[in-house]
Write a protein that holds these residues in place. Structure first.
Motif, PDB file in Angstrom:
ATOM      1  N   LYS A  87       0.836  -1.204   0.000  1.00  0.00           N
ATOM      2  CA  LYS A  87       0.000   0.000   0.000  1.00  0.00           C
ATOM      3  C   LYS A  87       0.868   1.249   0.000  1.00  0.00           C
ATOM      4  O   LYS A  87       1.896   1.310   0.672  1.00  0.00           O
ATOM      5  N   SER A  88       0.461   2.245  -0.778  1.00  0.00           N
ATOM      6  CA  SER A  88       1.235   3.481  -0.889  1.00  0.00           C
ATOM      7  C   SER A  88       1.273   4.213   0.446  1.00  0.00           C
ATOM      8  O   SER A  88       0.382   4.055   1.300  1.00  0.00           O
ATOM      9  N   ARG A  91      -1.780   6.599   0.866  1.00  0.00           N
ATOM     10  CA  ARG A  91      -2.998   5.831   1.111  1.00  0.00           C
ATOM     11  C   ARG A  91      -2.987   5.231   2.511  1.00  0.00           C
ATOM     12  O   ARG A  91      -4.009   5.223   3.210  1.00  0.00           O
ATOM     13  N   ALA A  92      -1.841   4.699   2.943  1.00  0.00           N
ATOM     14  CA  ALA A  92      -1.751   4.096   4.271  1.00  0.00           C
ATOM     15  C   ALA A  92      -1.943   5.150   5.364  1.00  0.00           C
ATOM     16  O   ALA A  92      -2.642   4.910   6.356  1.00  0.00           O
ATOM     17  N   LYS A  95      -5.563   6.049   5.549  1.00  0.00           N
ATOM     18  CA  LYS A  95      -6.365   4.970   6.120  1.00  0.00           C
ATOM     19  C   LYS A  95      -6.197   4.904   7.634  1.00  0.00           C
ATOM     20  O   LYS A  95      -7.176   4.702   8.364  1.00  0.00           O
ATOM     21  N   ASP A 129      -4.052  -5.406   5.120  1.00  0.00           N
ATOM     22  CA  ASP A 129      -3.874  -5.317   3.663  1.00  0.00           C
ATOM     23  C   ASP A 129      -2.747  -4.386   3.246  1.00  0.00           C
ATOM     24  O   ASP A 129      -2.764  -3.844   2.151  1.00  0.00           O
ATOM     25  N   GLY A 311       1.372   2.921  -4.787  1.00  0.00           N
ATOM     26  CA  GLY A 311       1.708   1.642  -4.171  1.00  0.00           C
ATOM     27  C   GLY A 311       2.893   1.019  -4.881  1.00  0.00           C
ATOM     28  O   GLY A 311       3.136   1.250  -6.061  1.00  0.00           O
TER      29      GLY A 311
END
Length: 329
Positions: A87-88, A91-92, A95, A129, A311
């Motif tokens: 995961k980039s 993005r992480a 999240k 994930d 990612g």
């Protein structure tokens, strides 16, 4: 308050950004006794470790590749792809902060009070994930028998593959985790022995039409979790370039993470910090960032060679279907 945005303009590599951000966040967390920031710091270190340990990634992808070879042998008529990614960073980060906002918001809406620190820390122990693999299959129409419908046959093969995947990987150092999807319908195509481990978004499609099979494994050799998604090409197209595409999914998440109408500002430092980090991350102008191996014309035209936004790709395998007259009965 330390924010990822403050580290994206100095021309550093992504690993340097992670190092500086996590070190400064840890120092600040100790000074302010902020235990959630310490959890956040450990989360960032986990990402950095994934990116740096190429040996375990090579071992893991090799074991995944064995299932690819198994499929190529048993299903030579199928076309399929195996892809893996970490995961980039952006993005992480979004999240992690989004989970804090959503959990506190929902808890407060239901109870009229804030969760305890142990409850919040436990809720953040949910990332499975950071490493994800996707298997996408397609059945060329030249291999259909009379009266067969392509979409129906592809789904049958997809469940066949899903039924084999669990035991295959568990024999190679992975342990499947029970599904957290509650009250799901069970497809008769999914064996009873493996059904409890799958999130079946085919038999239980999402409101936006998204369909896929998801399963989570713990890699006992690499000591990390991975998620595996299984889709037909039609499902993958719907999720990647159709109505359920990831951009729409992200926009929905951004909307959910922008809620604070019931949370008074200043009452909960964990909510306030996560909310602010999430909001300013949504407002990034990617074309203005100065990160090594990353460039963007705008927020759509992006060339990412370091896993900052798209990612980090760790597994590309493609199998082309054999021609009908090459098959041996």
């Amino acid at each position: 308050m330390k924010k990822l945005n403050d580290y994206l303009y100095a021309g550093d590599t992504v690993l340097k950004i992670l190092q500086r951000y996590s070190e400064d966040l840890k120092r600040s967390a100790k000074e302010t006794h902020n235990q959630i920031d310490l959890v956040h710091c450990n989360f960032l270190l986990q990402i950095a470790e994934l990116w740096q340990h190429n040996d375990f990634l090579a071992s893991q992808s090799q074991r995944i590749r064995e299932f690819y070879k198994h499929m190529a042998n048993d299903y030579p008529f199928l076309a399929f792809t195996f892809k893996g990614r970490i995961k980039s960073l952006i993005r992480a980060e979004a999240k992690f902060n989004g989970y804090i906002v959503e959990y506190i918001y929902d808890y407060y809406s239901e109870h009229g009070d804030y969760p305890s620190l142990p409850e919040l820390k436990n809720a953040l122990n949910c990332f499975r994930d950071l490493i994800a693999y996707r298997i996408v299959i397609s059945l060329p129409k030249c291999h259909l028998k009379a009266g067969e419908i392509c979409a129906d046959e592809e789904i049958k093969y997809l469940y066949e593959v899903a039924n084999q995947l669990l035991d295959f990987l568990e024999e190679r150092g992975f342990t499947a985790e029970l599904s957290s999807l509650k009250g799901q319908k069970k497809s008769p195509l999914l064996h009873e022995s493996v059904s409890p481990y799958y999130k079946d978004y085919i038999a239980n499609s999402e409101p936006n039409g998204y369909r896929s099979l998801h399963i989570t494994f713990y890699d006992n050799i690499a000591r990390c979790y991975i998620e595996v998604q299984l889709r037909t090409k039609e499902m993958d197209d719907f999720a990647e370039i159709g109505p359920a595409n990831h951009l729409g999914y992200e926009k929905k998440q951004e909307s959910e993470r922008a809620r604070r109408d019931v949370i008074p500002q200043g009452e909960n430092i964990y909510f306030d910090d996560a909310y602010e980090r999430g909001i300013i991350l949504q407002q990034l102008e990617l074309a203005k960032l100065d990160v090594n191996m990353f460039s963007a014309m705008d927020n759509s035209l992006i060339n990412d060679g370091c896993g900052l936004y798209r990612g980090r790709l760790i597994l590309p395998y493609e199998h082309l279907s054999r021609f009908q007259n090459d098959l041996i009965d």
